[in-house]
Design a protein around this motif. Structure first.
Motif, PDB file in Angstrom:
ATOM      1  N   GLN A  46      -0.901  16.717   0.249  1.00  0.00           N
ATOM      2  CA  GLN A  46      -2.513  16.958   1.196  1.00  0.00           C
ATOM      3  C   GLN A  46      -3.464  15.684   0.405  1.00  0.00           C
ATOM      4  OE1 GLN A  46      -2.816  20.946   0.143  1.00  0.00           O
ATOM      5  NE2 GLN A  46      -1.835  21.708   2.048  1.00  0.00           N
ATOM      6  N   ASN A  47      -2.984  14.627  -0.029  1.00  0.00           N
ATOM      7  CA  ASN A  47      -2.880  13.882   0.607  1.00  0.00           C
ATOM      8  C   ASN A  47      -4.619  13.134  -0.580  1.00  0.00           C
ATOM      9  OD1 ASN A  47      -3.032  11.065   1.329  1.00  0.00           O
ATOM     10  ND2 ASN A  47      -3.664  11.854   2.830  1.00  0.00           N
ATOM     11  N   LYS A  48      -3.942  14.628  -1.488  1.00  0.00           N
ATOM     12  CA  LYS A  48      -5.403  15.172  -2.958  1.00  0.00           C
ATOM     13  C   LYS A  48      -4.876  15.180  -4.331  1.00  0.00           C
ATOM     14  CE  LYS A  48      -8.749  17.194   0.339  1.00  0.00           C
ATOM     15  NZ  LYS A  48      -9.796  15.699   0.150  1.00  0.00           N
ATOM     16  N   TYR A  49      -3.489  16.009  -4.750  1.00  0.00           N
ATOM     17  CA  TYR A  49      -3.138  16.387  -5.324  1.00  0.00           C
ATOM     18  C   TYR A  49      -2.256  15.523  -6.403  1.00  0.00           C
ATOM     19  CZ  TYR A  49      -5.693  19.605  -2.853  1.00  0.00           C
ATOM     20  OH  TYR A  49      -7.224  20.738  -2.640  1.00  0.00           O
ATOM     21  N   GLU A  50      -2.134  14.675  -7.385  1.00  0.00           N
ATOM     22  CA  GLU A  50      -0.894  14.176  -7.802  1.00  0.00           C
ATOM     23  C   GLU A  50       0.204  14.831  -8.388  1.00  0.00           C
ATOM     24  OE1 GLU A  50      -0.136   9.558  -9.238  1.00  0.00           O
ATOM     25  OE2 GLU A  50      -1.965  10.495  -9.476  1.00  0.00           O
ATOM     26  N   VAL A  51       0.666  14.129  -8.708  1.00  0.00           N
ATOM     27  CA  VAL A  51       2.205  14.617  -9.631  1.00  0.00           C
ATOM     28  C   VAL A  51       3.001  13.160  -9.922  1.00  0.00           C
ATOM     29  CG1 VAL A  51       4.380  15.400 -10.268  1.00  0.00           C
ATOM     30  CG2 VAL A  51       2.657  16.799  -8.996  1.00  0.00           C
ATOM     31  N   GLN A  52       2.406  13.028 -11.272  1.00  0.00           N
ATOM     32  CA  GLN A  52       2.605  12.252 -11.933  1.00  0.00           C
ATOM     33  C   GLN A  52       4.075  11.343 -11.611  1.00  0.00           C
ATOM     34  OE1 GLN A  52       1.217   8.354 -12.134  1.00  0.00           O
ATOM     35  NE2 GLN A  52       0.945   8.381 -13.970  1.00  0.00           N
ATOM     36  N   ILE A  53       4.256  10.129 -11.786  1.00  0.00           N
ATOM     37  CA  ILE A  53       5.975   9.595 -11.585  1.00  0.00           C
ATOM     38  C   ILE A  53       5.454   8.128 -12.336  1.00  0.00           C
ATOM     39  CG2 ILE A  53       7.313   8.175 -10.206  1.00  0.00           C
ATOM     40  CD1 ILE A  53       7.143   9.746  -8.103  1.00  0.00           C
ATOM     41  N   LEU A  54       6.080   8.182 -13.554  1.00  0.00           N
ATOM     42  CA  LEU A  54       5.403   7.176 -15.033  1.00  0.00           C
ATOM     43  C   LEU A  54       7.007   6.585 -15.380  1.00  0.00           C
ATOM     44  CD1 LEU A  54       3.461   4.705 -15.698  1.00  0.00           C
ATOM     45  CD2 LEU A  54       2.973   7.307 -17.999  1.00  0.00           C
ATOM     46  N   ASP A  55       7.355   5.357 -15.515  1.00  0.00           N
ATOM     47  CA  ASP A  55       7.986   5.480 -16.887  1.00  0.00           C
ATOM     48  C   ASP A  55       7.686   6.015 -18.248  1.00  0.00           C
ATOM     49  OD1 ASP A  55      10.566   4.989 -18.421  1.00  0.00           O
ATOM     50  OD2 ASP A  55      10.104   2.774 -18.077  1.00  0.00           O
ATOM     51  N   SER A  56       8.128   7.727 -18.838  1.00  0.00           N
ATOM     52  CA  SER A  56       7.332   8.224 -19.644  1.00  0.00           C
ATOM     53  C   SER A  56       8.418   7.822 -20.882  1.00  0.00           C
ATOM     54  CB  SER A  56       7.205   9.563 -19.638  1.00  0.00           C
ATOM     55  OG  SER A  56       5.865   9.469 -19.023  1.00  0.00           O
ATOM     56  N   LYS A  70      -3.986  21.505   6.183  1.00  0.00           N
ATOM     57  CA  LYS A  70      -2.106  20.749   6.114  1.00  0.00           C
ATOM     58  C   LYS A  70      -2.753  19.049   5.602  1.00  0.00           C
ATOM     59  CE  LYS A  70       0.526  24.786   7.760  1.00  0.00           C
ATOM     60  NZ  LYS A  70       1.211  24.308   9.010  1.00  0.00           N
ATOM     61  N   GLY A  71      -1.950  18.263   4.858  1.00  0.00           N
ATOM     62  CA  GLY A  71      -1.935  16.961   4.786  1.00  0.00           C
ATOM     63  C   GLY A  71      -0.890  16.348   4.189  1.00  0.00           C
ATOM     64  N   PRO A  72      -0.291  14.982   4.160  1.00  0.00           N
ATOM     65  CA  PRO A  72       0.659  14.400   4.228  1.00  0.00           C
ATOM     66  C   PRO A  72       1.508  14.877   3.134  1.00  0.00           C
ATOM     67  CG  PRO A  72      -0.958  13.060   4.899  1.00  0.00           C
ATOM     68  CD  PRO A  72      -1.698  14.218   4.814  1.00  0.00           C
ATOM     69  N   ILE A  73       2.726  14.403   2.387  1.00  0.00           N
ATOM     70  CA  ILE A  73       3.185  14.637   1.117  1.00  0.00           C
ATOM     71  C   ILE A  73       2.700  12.351   0.873  1.00  0.00           C
ATOM     72  CG2 ILE A  73       5.126  13.808  -0.268  1.00  0.00           C
ATOM     73  CD1 ILE A  73       5.437  16.478   1.869  1.00  0.00           C
ATOM     74  N   LYS A  74       2.068  12.115   0.251  1.00  0.00           N
ATOM     75  CA  LYS A  74       1.929  10.586  -0.228  1.00  0.00           C
ATOM     76  C   LYS A  74       2.561  10.064  -1.281  1.00  0.00           C
ATOM     77  CE  LYS A  74      -2.332   8.529  -1.364  1.00  0.00           C
ATOM     78  NZ  LYS A  74      -3.177   8.397  -1.141  1.00  0.00           N
ATOM     79  N   LEU A  75       3.371   8.630  -1.355  1.00  0.00           N
ATOM     80  CA  LEU A  75       4.091   8.141  -2.963  1.00  0.00           C
ATOM     81  C   LEU A  75       3.460   6.620  -2.671  1.00  0.00           C
ATOM     82  CD1 LEU A  75       7.964   7.787  -1.440  1.00  0.00           C
ATOM     83  CD2 LEU A  75       6.297   9.952  -2.961  1.00  0.00           C
ATOM     84  N   GLY A 130       0.661  -1.176  -0.008  1.00  0.00           N
ATOM     85  CA  GLY A 130       0.376  -0.002   0.297  1.00  0.00           C
ATOM     86  C   GLY A 130       0.700   1.408  -0.089  1.00  0.00           C
ATOM     87  N   ASP A 131       0.156   2.612  -0.110  1.00  0.00           N
ATOM     88  CA  ASP A 131       0.746   3.546  -0.207  1.00  0.00           C
ATOM     89  C   ASP A 131       1.812   3.858   1.219  1.00  0.00           C
ATOM     90  OD1 ASP A 131      -0.004   3.629  -2.983  1.00  0.00           O
ATOM     91  OD2 ASP A 131      -1.736   5.293  -1.797  1.00  0.00           O
ATOM     92  N   ILE A 132       2.107   5.063   1.034  1.00  0.00           N
ATOM     93  CA  ILE A 132       2.762   5.313   2.618  1.00  0.00           C
ATOM     94  C   ILE A 132       3.062   7.057   2.626  1.00  0.00           C
ATOM     95  CG2 ILE A 132       4.584   3.310   2.329  1.00  0.00           C
ATOM     96  CD1 ILE A 132       6.499   5.046   1.453  1.00  0.00           C
ATOM     97  N   GLN A 133       2.566   7.347   3.518  1.00  0.00           N
ATOM     98  CA  GLN A 133       2.799   9.326   4.127  1.00  0.00           C
ATOM     99  C   GLN A 133       3.591   9.460   5.078  1.00  0.00           C
ATOM    100  OE1 GLN A 133      -1.555   9.084   4.069  1.00  0.00           O
ATOM    101  NE2 GLN A 133      -0.994   9.922   6.002  1.00  0.00           N
ATOM    102  N   THR A 134       3.657  10.680   5.227  1.00  0.00           N
ATOM    103  CA  THR A 134       5.039  11.131   6.210  1.00  0.00           C
ATOM    104  C   THR A 134       3.811  11.419   7.150  1.00  0.00           C
ATOM    105  OG1 THR A 134       3.532  13.303   5.169  1.00  0.00           O
ATOM    106  CG2 THR A 134       6.127  12.857   4.330  1.00  0.00           C
ATOM    107  N   LYS A 135       5.073  11.099   8.188  1.00  0.00           N
ATOM    108  CA  LYS A 135       4.002  11.084   9.753  1.00  0.00           C
ATOM    109  C   LYS A 135       3.726  12.877   9.884  1.00  0.00           C
ATOM    110  CE  LYS A 135       6.695   7.689  12.288  1.00  0.00           C
ATOM    111  NZ  LYS A 135       7.333   7.696  13.401  1.00  0.00           N
ATOM    112  N   GLN A 136       4.240  13.667   9.193  1.00  0.00           N
ATOM    113  CA  GLN A 136       3.866  15.801   9.391  1.00  0.00           C
ATOM    114  C   GLN A 136       3.382  15.575   8.493  1.00  0.00           C
ATOM    115  OE1 GLN A 136       7.221  17.832   9.948  1.00  0.00           O
ATOM    116  NE2 GLN A 136       6.344  19.419   9.263  1.00  0.00           N
ATOM    117  N   ASP A 137       2.484  16.774   8.182  1.00  0.00           N
ATOM    118  CA  ASP A 137       1.478  17.423   7.297  1.00  0.00           C
ATOM    119  C   ASP A 137       2.601  19.214   7.376  1.00  0.00           C
ATOM    120  OD1 ASP A 137      -0.466  15.308   7.867  1.00  0.00           O
ATOM    121  OD2 ASP A 137      -1.833  16.332   9.496  1.00  0.00           O
ATOM    122  N   PHE A 138       1.860  18.968   6.128  1.00  0.00           N
ATOM    123  CA  PHE A 138       2.815  20.456   5.121  1.00  0.00           C
ATOM    124  C   PHE A 138       1.460  21.035   4.575  1.00  0.00           C
ATOM    125  CE2 PHE A 138       5.728  16.737   5.401  1.00  0.00           C
ATOM    126  CZ  PHE A 138       6.945  17.641   6.508  1.00  0.00           C
ATOM    127  N   GLY A 139       1.841  22.806   4.286  1.00  0.00           N
ATOM    128  CA  GLY A 139       1.157  23.286   3.336  1.00  0.00           C
ATOM    129  C   GLY A 139       1.647  23.304   2.342  1.00  0.00           C
TER     130      GLY A 139
END
Length: 264
Positions: A145-155, A242-247, A107-116
């Motif tokens: 913030q668990n909502k806005y994704e910048v895509q990571i993909l082998d392009s 604020k929300g976490p950074i998620k991978l 599953g996904d992992i996310q930071t313990k700390q929230d960020f703005g």
């Protein structure tokens, strides 16, 4: 008699001219004289110098991490991260070369700390062994913030829908160029995220923005975040703090290293 007639004519002409002059003044009341303000010419360069405040000095460590950054992953542990699904310790794989690899199924992992609003630096690499194609090849993602994704993909030489390729703001903004290197090389993302703003009633009053630099190339130039980056359907704009950074765990063996963040 001739003299009297002459004097009368002169009097009439003078009175007529005076009347016209007075009438002209009445008809143009706005034509008042204004004081002329002459700007002082600057001849001394010191007059345009600003010495205070002085910017804070930032230094760098051996990994080129700025001294005012918070290190989220340096290859030694996952203490800054938890599982997104149950907040247990993150269980992705830490490798001998101080990288970490997505653990499919964990599953996904996310930071313990929230960020703005933040500046985020991360480096990632697609699996060396090329498998599948399109969205099934080297797929992961970094969420703000668990909502806005910048895509990571082998392009790299891997066609897919343009608003879903590497560095896209998923399903919202196509990158300006494809700066993806071959999968046997590391990719670098430097991302400036300005969070959206909401009023007391929960209405969005200011959109967030993304600026993304991929391998030193500007690929997203202060683009507006339209809302949450949904896989299906339009963006949503629910009020949040604020929300976490998620991978993302997308079942591909994507690797990460050297992740740090600066709060803005």
């Amino acid at each position: 008699m001739k003299k009297l007639t002459y004097y009368l004519l002169i009097t009439i002409v003078i009175c007529s001219c005076k009347e016209k002059t007075e009438t002209a003044v009445i008809e143009n009341p706005k034509e008042e004289s204004k004081p002329v303000i002459q700007e002082k010419e600057i001849t001394d360069p010191k007059e345009t110098e600003v010495w205070d405040p002085e910017p804070k000095t930032v230094s760098f460590n051996q990994n080129n991490v700025p001294s005012d950054a918070l290190v989220l992953f340096d290859g030694t542990n996952l203490e800054a991260w938890v599982s997104s699904k149950d907040a247990t310790p993150a269980s992705w794989t830490i490798n001998a070369d101080q990288t970490m690899t997505v653990k499919p199924g964990a599953g996904d992992i996310q930071t313990k700390q929230d960020f703005g609003s933040i500046q985020l630096h991360l480096e990632w690499s697609a699996p060396d062994s090329v498998e599948s194609e399109g969205q099934g090849r080297g797929n992961s993602g970094v969420f703000f913030q668990n909502k806005y994704e910048v895509q990571i993909l082998d392009s790299y030489q891997n066609p897919t829908y343009s608003n879903g390729q590497a560095t896209s703001i998923y399903k919202q903004h196509i990158p300006l160029v494809n700066a993806t290197k071959a999968p046997d090389q590391w990719q670098t993302y430097d991302i400036i995220f300005h969070e959206p703003e909401f009023d007391s009633s929960g209405k969005k009053v200011k959109s967030g923005t993304f600026t993304v630099i991929h391998n030193g190339v500007l690929v997203q130039d202060h683009v507006e975040i339209l809302g949450s980056t949904e896989y299906i359907g339009p963006p949503k704009n629910e009020a949040h703090n604020k929300g976490p950074i998620k991978l993302q765990d997308h079942s591909n063996l994507v690797q990460y290293r050297n992740i740090w963040v600066r709060e803005l």
